[in-house]
Design a protein around this motif. Structure first.
Motif, PDB file in Angstrom:
ATOM      1  N   PHE C 211      45.984  36.515  42.036  1.00 34.28           N
ATOM      2  CA  PHE C 211      45.325  37.544  41.224  1.00 34.28           C
ATOM      3  C   PHE C 211      44.224  36.948  40.370  1.00 34.28           C
ATOM      4  O   PHE C 211      44.190  35.745  40.093  1.00 34.28           O
ATOM      5  CB  PHE C 211      46.343  38.233  40.312  1.00 34.28           C
ATOM      6  CG  PHE C 211      46.742  37.384  39.130  1.00 34.28           C
ATOM      7  CD1 PHE C 211      47.593  36.299  39.291  1.00 34.28           C
ATOM      8  CD2 PHE C 211      46.238  37.655  37.854  1.00 34.28           C
ATOM      9  CE1 PHE C 211      47.924  35.495  38.208  1.00 34.28           C
ATOM     10  CE2 PHE C 211      46.580  36.855  36.770  1.00 34.28           C
ATOM     11  CZ  PHE C 211      47.426  35.770  36.943  1.00 34.28           C
ATOM     12  N   TYR C 212      43.341  37.817  39.956  1.00 32.50           N
ATOM     13  CA  TYR C 212      42.353  37.478  38.942  1.00 32.50           C
ATOM     14  C   TYR C 212      42.489  38.575  37.899  1.00 32.50           C
ATOM     15  O   TYR C 212      42.496  39.754  38.251  1.00 32.50           O
ATOM     16  CB  TYR C 212      40.939  37.470  39.545  1.00 32.50           C
ATOM     17  CG  TYR C 212      39.928  36.851  38.622  1.00 32.50           C
ATOM     18  CD1 TYR C 212      39.805  35.467  38.535  1.00 32.50           C
ATOM     19  CD2 TYR C 212      39.116  37.634  37.814  1.00 32.50           C
ATOM     20  CE1 TYR C 212      38.880  34.887  37.663  1.00 32.50           C
ATOM     21  CE2 TYR C 212      38.202  37.052  36.939  1.00 32.50           C
ATOM     22  CZ  TYR C 212      38.088  35.681  36.873  1.00 32.50           C
ATOM     23  OH  TYR C 212      37.180  35.106  36.011  1.00 32.50           O
ATOM     24  N   PRO C 213      42.638  38.206  36.614  1.00 36.87           N
ATOM     25  CA  PRO C 213      42.994  39.231  35.621  1.00 36.87           C
ATOM     26  C   PRO C 213      41.946  40.335  35.539  1.00 36.87           C
ATOM     27  O   PRO C 213      40.755  40.054  35.556  1.00 36.87           O
ATOM     28  CB  PRO C 213      43.016  38.462  34.289  1.00 36.87           C
ATOM     29  CG  PRO C 213      42.901  37.016  34.611  1.00 36.87           C
ATOM     30  CD  PRO C 213      42.437  36.878  36.017  1.00 36.87           C
ATOM     31  N   GLN C 237      46.966  32.373  39.833  1.00 35.79           N
ATOM     32  CA  GLN C 237      45.693  32.909  39.362  1.00 35.79           C
ATOM     33  C   GLN C 237      44.574  32.322  40.218  1.00 35.79           C
ATOM     34  O   GLN C 237      44.446  31.103  40.330  1.00 35.79           O
ATOM     35  CB  GLN C 237      45.513  32.563  37.883  1.00 35.79           C
ATOM     36  CG  GLN C 237      44.286  33.211  37.270  1.00 35.79           C
ATOM     37  CD  GLN C 237      44.246  33.052  35.753  1.00 35.79           C
ATOM     38  OE1 GLN C 237      45.253  33.201  35.069  1.00 35.79           O
ATOM     39  NE2 GLN C 237      43.079  32.751  35.229  1.00 35.79           N
ATOM     40  N   ALA C 238      43.783  33.188  40.794  1.00 34.24           N
ATOM     41  CA  ALA C 238      42.715  32.739  41.693  1.00 34.24           C
ATOM     42  C   ALA C 238      41.432  32.527  40.914  1.00 34.24           C
ATOM     43  O   ALA C 238      41.302  32.958  39.775  1.00 34.24           O
ATOM     44  CB  ALA C 238      42.502  33.773  42.790  1.00 34.24           C
ATOM     45  N   ASP C 240      38.586  33.854  41.651  1.00 37.35           N
ATOM     46  CA  ASP C 240      37.891  35.134  41.624  1.00 37.35           C
ATOM     47  C   ASP C 240      38.640  36.083  42.563  1.00 37.35           C
ATOM     48  O   ASP C 240      39.584  35.673  43.232  1.00 37.35           O
ATOM     49  CB  ASP C 240      36.403  34.994  41.999  1.00 37.35           C
ATOM     50  CG  ASP C 240      36.193  34.304  43.353  1.00 37.35           C
ATOM     51  OD1 ASP C 240      37.025  34.478  44.255  1.00 37.35           O
ATOM     52  OD2 ASP C 240      35.183  33.592  43.500  1.00 37.35           O
TER      53      ASP C 240
END
Ligand SMILES: Cc1ncc(C[n+]2csc(CCOP(=O)(O)OP(=O)(O)O)c2C)c(N)n1
Ligand SMILES: Cc1ncc(C[n+]2csc(CCOP(=O)(O)OP(=O)(O)O)c2C)c(N)n1
Ligand code: SF4
Ligand code: SF4
Ligand SMILES: [Mg+2]
Ligand SMILES: [Mg+2]
Lengths: 283, 560, 560, 283
Positions: C211-213, C237-238, C240
């Motif tokens: 995911f990316y927030p 967390q990616a 983008d």
């Protein structure tokens, strides 16, 4: 003579105690020292707490998408080389989502100044790790700290022999203002990574934490020396250097486009005779 | 007896010189006064494989490619194997003696006597030129223009051409397919769809084109670069498509009319930027040259399957205009129109083409420079309230637009919802007012819509409905039906958004049988028409094998 | 007289503790046996500004937020100024003595006597809990659960709560709005839309969430992370959103059921990946939590304006399924369904929510673990031809899917058009065969469609048509109309693609007047219905000011 | 024992004389030396001429989007840590469109091998400049050469203290095979930039050009020494070093995820009891 008050005062949406305030102040000071009038300046930003900064002063503003400030700024500068273009955004915006554009901007050496408000965290989305977050920085999204090593923007910029690489700290406003002024005066791409406490989400790299570690680089630091610069770029921990880390004169990007050399593109009429000649090539 | 129409197919491997032979032959034919429709078919590789360059040529106006081949020029033996079946009666095949192919209509050429390997494509050019009756001087002139500065190459090619003409003059006249000569050929341009888009953009005042290469769009920026110095253009290769559209928006904001060109996958990456253009009300022209998807799909083939994607691309709601040129001239004029609307309505507009049209050379009436005002040029508003507010709410939804740095007025634009002065806001009344303002531009765009073109019988038993690059194939199919006594008509959309139902619903209602002809599998225009009018275009002809629609294909499908 | 329903609005600045107070109060109410509908309204900032947390609470089932406020808990004076006008008759306002606000129904609290600044939100919690008649032990338990491990905080908060209850017990009973007590409260869960999506995903067998927030989707991955160790999930967390969806596809290809969650702008960046999922036939569930656009828009508000965008996202043509949960329980069950279809049909499926639903806590009947088979788990096909070909052409379009590394069979997938064995091809017959195969999956998806839910009068004079999170508001508006004697009915879509017209056209035809109620400006569902059926849902109620639809809003608009 | 022929022979779509052939050969040799069977290996690629390579041998293949191979590979490796994951793509794909993912992959230190076929040009789209194209490299898209300075992938990787950074050359097949074998054996992210002539579009950096300049790093090059590595990363022009430029042991990315440590995720059933406990937290 431009005065601080020409840049106005605005209500902000920042938390009391946030490092962004001091950065805003330093930016205004630098603009005044550089004697730039508000309409001569274009601020481009992305999305994040830092990216709101341009809304809090008088100037032209293009507040774009998260991570995409540098391409917008590059386009604007090419279209109107007379604009003083300043990009302002966060560490997440610039080193995370926008990483590829940073690499490209450094390689292009467009004449613009990139101010990264580096609070080592994603502020606006409530405290996830950013690319610069340190090992062990625990958040709701990183319960055991980041899974990747921190990004060192200065080291990468130096390794790419970027034109102007500096580090500031929101806790040293005057020094920061001076640094920004130097960056503005620099011809080519200037990157200023600005350490900044985030009182709401970064309880590790606090004002005191930075204050204790940051020192201003002595005059004898040779910003023209690659090895010395790389060493300083890696100084982090007990001591963190502030100032111009690396500097290298290099060719201007814009000069490669004859049309840009002729001034703002908006003012350049379509040359009908040239157009007729072009059409004729297809006959 | 001289021919009024011919279909010439040149086939060979990538690297055998089709990309030189084809355009030279086409330009020669156009200079000699003929009309042409070119279809290029190539693979996603640089050497080898099998490519074709098909030229339909005619004394009269034509609009579409045809399938039956009159002259097959085979640069390798495989071409004969693959295409012999497509020969028309009395069809001619031109082969090299080493292929060891013979038979009726096969013209065996001793290429090695005519030219060294590298120049054999030009030798082929000479032979086919002779067969169709082109004047050697016309072809030699085009060759000279093509190799212009490369003296040695020019010399070798010229010699190959000469020898080929000389050799061809000696062959049996049964191989000739001379075209009816055109006296005093009128001046026409030889342009393909991508070139026309680029020329249209230049004439409209485009100043900035950031791009990331992607077949079949790449020759748009390449054409702009070729003329960049003369025309004062800035063309820059971006690091990716996201950068391309964001650079375009930055430049446009600062006053440079900007265009980006890409294909489906690259456009997918621009979608967030499209939404940004709408929110910041920044003009930008987005050209999408379609190819078959999903994903990488068939990168060098054609399809019309990104209509719905382009119509709905971008989060949030905002007006847009989408053009789909039906031929090369329309590529030019509709790109201009896209610039005009982008500038006047301050937002994104689209030109939707495809590989077939992008690569299809045609003979185009010269563009009249005098009659082409640069629509893209930024015009300062005559009046605006002070203090200046970039997003002043107006009746039309269009706000007076100033440029940053051009005056003491500050130009503030924001991707967040904002107040009239461009600063971000969380005021929900402002949200509604500004959203309404933006959406009101839809009415202005609707007022400028190019109505679909209706042609043919006024009370048709068969109505063919189409959009974009299939215009020609559909028109010729309808003409063939009419010639067979069918009361046929066509309804063609060169602008696919917005649609104004009152412009065409009677046409749909008036037809006994209506068929939507599209280069996609799911019938996207038919769905769009139903969404906008509630009317069902009963039947479909679909093509999605990577090849363009042809009159023959349409007629075959209609008979099914 | 005890109340059966109440509407409590808590307002204050960001940072004043609403995000603690609200969920604790809600959980307490649910534990006490009440139903709730929460509406959270907050700004895109961390401190300051004005946020509200509204709880509609009821003894009976409820489905929507309401506007009239019975108890206004003001953590700052601004809240009173902004919301006093929303008070119902006999409404109570709870203020701090320092606000210097008085008048009818104003309960002035000497907070400084009850708690230090940091704990005042819990003092407020105590007071409002007392006023609505909650048992102190219930609230104290929830507080204990909330501060669990933080001993000192827990202690301070507990004390604040106690003092507040004690103080409140002394105030005039006219301020009380006690709810009818629920005997033996049934066990229910307190879950918001995002949590329900995450729980649904876990129960379905999700193993991977990159995911990316992005607000309002972020709490989906955060909920997954919170349970990652227990459930054996990988959440990363990616860099983008492009990386996020491509990581998901890589993981899914290798056998891990994967989900990504984002909002409009982030989804825009995933569009190319969606097309890749379709072409490679890789299962992936994409959750899009809508917020108002275009571009950054109003990042913390709600809207239903990305329906068409999601329906058409991705270049090329391919089948998909799109769910739009109407409430929190549906967030759970439809996310499961999305996993099931993604796995069974090997491609992208979508769950379309919005900020309102994402943040809306509800009392949900406990999920029965026994009855929830993990649908997402990969099941090896029982048989397949050898040599194994990943894209073997089948009648259903679904090919037997093996995992790389799990056997000696090689699994080759390609974003280019490919042959059955997954290798890239430029064979145009193969193209057509494989495209047909992929498109055939649409029939299977259609067979599984959840029909729209029809409720109310069988011969309505007014039919309200809706989709997604507005289900509750529409249902309650219809109920109110029915209570007024109007023959009203509702037709609600919780799956918005594909549509099967035969499931609902008679309902549309059977209504005298039909109105499409949507949280967007342009009427996207109405357009979709017309595209699929040709039928016009005559009128519209639209909301696009960032706030959720309410029964009152709908009724007001209907009267216009 | 795995044999070269297990990896098959395929017809390719490459130009005769292209450097890609030798790279493919080296890859196969390395796989055989590492005794990896085709089904144990996953190749992930993007789009470009280089990215077609995995289609030309027997293995598992995920041929994804232009620029996006690294995230796909990362996801696949996390889902099945038992797969030997190799990414193969071009310089445009990896350093251009995919730049941000390269930065992230280096920081994550995922256990995979990235082979960049670096022909200093965009091959498949017919010869535009790539990020690594040199100053003055004239193309139809760059009539006066690239407008930006070339990207130095090795310098950036070293500056980021990447785990394993190497350079190979298609003209030194055996050396290249050995290098790839080392990269495959390395635990963590390994980047191998492979110089490769493009006979169709790069008439400057030809086979002869490379051959003349490339030399194999002597045994005394200390790949553990940052400064030495940075120096070698910048050696370009008269002499171009081949071999392992930099190497640094560091923690494995995957180990941070307990679920991954337990083997392929596909094999892990949903724990019903744990799920019930999770649900209960919301009661
Ligand atoms: C495409 C896209 N993805 C995600 C977001 C959500 N988002 C907004 S700000 C932000 C992070 C901001 O962090 P940083 O750039 O460090 O700025 P800060 O708030 O810390 O100043 C994110 C992820 C977005 N707006 N757009
Ligand atoms: C999103 C997207 N943009 C552009 C393209 C077009 N494209 C295909 S290959 C390629 C460049 C390839 O260059 P490189 O990665 O260096 O590989 P090479 O062909 O040189 O081996 C481009 C731009 C694409 N397929 N997808
Ligand atoms: S969240 Fe952090 S960065 Fe944002 S305004 Fe507050 S203190 Fe500053
Ligand atoms: S174009 Fe260049 S890289 Fe591509 S196959 Fe040909 S020689 Fe190789
Ligand atoms: Mg930050
Ligand atoms: Mg390359």
């Amino acid at each position: 003579m431009v005065k601080i008050k020409d840049y106005g005062t605005y209500e902000t949406a920042w938390c009391p105690g946030c490092g962004n305030f001091a950065i805003l102040e330093a930016v205004k000071k630098a603009l005044v020292s550089a004697d730039l009038e508000p309409h001569q300046v274009l601020f481009v930003s992305g999305i994040g707490q830092a990216a709101k900064a341009p809304h809090y002063l008088n100037a032209n503003v293009f507040n774009g998408l998260h991570g995409r400030s540098l391409p917008v700024a590059t386009g604007a500068k090419l279209a109107n080389p007379e604009l003083k273009v300043i990009v302002q955004s966060g560490d997440g915006c610039t080193y995370g989502e926008g990483g590829n554009h940073l690499l490209a901007a450094i390689r292009r050496n467009v004449d613009l100044t990139m101010l990264v408000h580096d609070n080592l965290v994603y502020g606006l989305t409530k405290g996830q790790a950013s690319p610069t977050s340190e090992d062990g920085f625990v958040t709701k999204a990183q319960p055991h700290g980041p899974t990747a090593e921190p990004f060192n923007p200065l080291a990468v910029a130096v390794a790419m022999r970027a034109s102007f690489v500096a580090r500031g700290f929101s806790g040293e406003v005057d020094h920061l203002a001076e640094l920004i002024e130097q960056a503005l005066a620099w011809r080519g791409f200037s990157l200023v990574d600005i350490l900044q406490p985030c009182v709401s989400f970064n309880k590790v790299n606090t004002f005191a934490w930075f204050k204790q570690r940051c020192y201003i680089l002595p005059a004898d630091h040779d910003a023209g020396d690659f090895d010395a610069a790389m060493k300083k770029a890696y100084e982090w921990g007990a001591r963190i250097p502030l100032g111009v880390i690396y500097r290298r004169e290099s060719d201007s990007f814009e000069a490669q486009f004859p049309a840009v050399a002729a001034g703002p593109l908006a003012g350049q009429e379509v040359d009908r005779a040239a157009l007729a000649t072009v059409f004729n090539k297809y006959a | 007896m001289a021919e009024k129409k011919l279909n010439v197919l040149v086939g060979g491997e990538a690297g055998q010189g089709l990309a030189t032979l084809g355009p030279i032959l086409v330009k020669s034919l156009v200079r000699a006064g003929y009309h042409v429709v070119v279809t290029q078919s190539y693979q996603s590789r640089i050497r080898g494989g099998h490519n074709t360059f098909a030229i339909r040529v005619s004394v009269d106006k034509i609009a579409a490619p045809r399938e039956a081949v009159d002259i097959l020029v085979a640069l390798n033996a495989e071409t004969v194997a693959l295409h012999r079946g497509e020969l028309a009666s009395r069809g001619v095949v031109v082969v090299d003696e080493t292929f060891a192919i013979s038979g009726d209509g096969v013209l065996v050429v001793p290429y090695k006597e005519l030219a060294a390997g590298r120049y054999r494509n030009v030798a082929s050019l000479g032979i086919v030129s002779y067969l169709v009756g082109l004047d050697e001087r016309v072809v030699a002139d085009v060759v000279a223009g093509y190799f212009g500065k490369k003296k040695k190459e020019l010399e070798e090619n010229r010699r190959a051409l000469e020898r080929a003409f000389a050799w061809a003059a000696g062959v049996d006249t049964s191989y000739q397919r001379s075209l009816v000569a055109v006296d005093e050929p009128p001046k026409r341009l030889t342009v393909n769809g991508n070139e026309a888009v680029a020329l249209g953009a230049m004439s409209a005042g485009a100043k900035f084109c950031p791009f990331y290469p992607m077949t079949p769009s790449t020759s748009i920026p390449l054409t702009l670069i070729a003329h960049a110095e003369d025309m004062g253009l800035v063309v820059e290769q971006a690091e990716d498509e996201i950068a391309a559209i964001n650079m375009a928006l930055g430049a446009s904001y600062a006053g440079a009319p900007a265009v980006v060109a890409t294909s489906g996958g690259g456009f997918a990456l621009m979608v967030e930027g499209v939404s940004l253009a709408a929110m910041t009300e920044t003009p930008v022209v987005v050209v999408v040259a379609q190819r078959p998807g999903p994903a990488t799909g068939l990168p060098t083939r054609t399809e019309q399957a990104d209509l719905e994607f382009v119509l709905c691309a971008g989060h949030g709601e905002f007006p847009r205009a989408v053009f789909a040129p039906g031929d090369v001239a329309e590529c030019f004029y509709l790109t201009r129109k896209a610039f005009e609307l982008a500038q006047n309505f301050q937002g994104p507009t689209f030109v939707l083409t495809d590989q077939f049209l992008a690569d299809s050379y045609r003979a185009v009436e010269p563009f009249d420079v005098g009659g082409l005002p640069p629509v893209g040029a930024y015009a300062a508003p005559l009046e605006f309230a002070e203090p200046y507010a970039r997003y002043a709410v107006t009746e039309s939804g269009v706000s007076p637009r100033l440029l940053p740095g051009a005056s003491r007025h500050l130009v503030v634009v924001d991707s967040d919802e904002h107040t009239e002065d461009g600063h971000l806001t969380e005021d929900l009344d402002a949200r509604r007012r500004l959203a309404d303002k933006r959406l009101r531009k839809a009415a202005g765009l609707r007022a400028e819509v190019i109505p679909p073109r209706y042609e043919g019988n006024e009370r048709p038993e068969l109505l063919l409905v189409s959009w974009g690059s299939s215009a020609g194939a559909v028109a010729e199919a309808a003409a063939a039906l009419a010639a067979d006594g069918v009361r046929a008509a066509t309804l063609h959309f060169s602008q696919v958004w917005p649609l104004v139902p009152s412009q065409f619903v009677n046409r749909l209602r008036g037809a006994k049988r209506s068929v939507c002809v599209e280069g996609n599998a799911t019938g996207q225009l038919a769905r769009l028409i139903r969404a906008e009018t509630g009317l069902d275009v009963g039947e479909r002809v679909s093509r999605y094998d990577g090849l363009p629609l042809t009159p023959e294909y349409i007629l075959r499908e209609l008979k099914k």
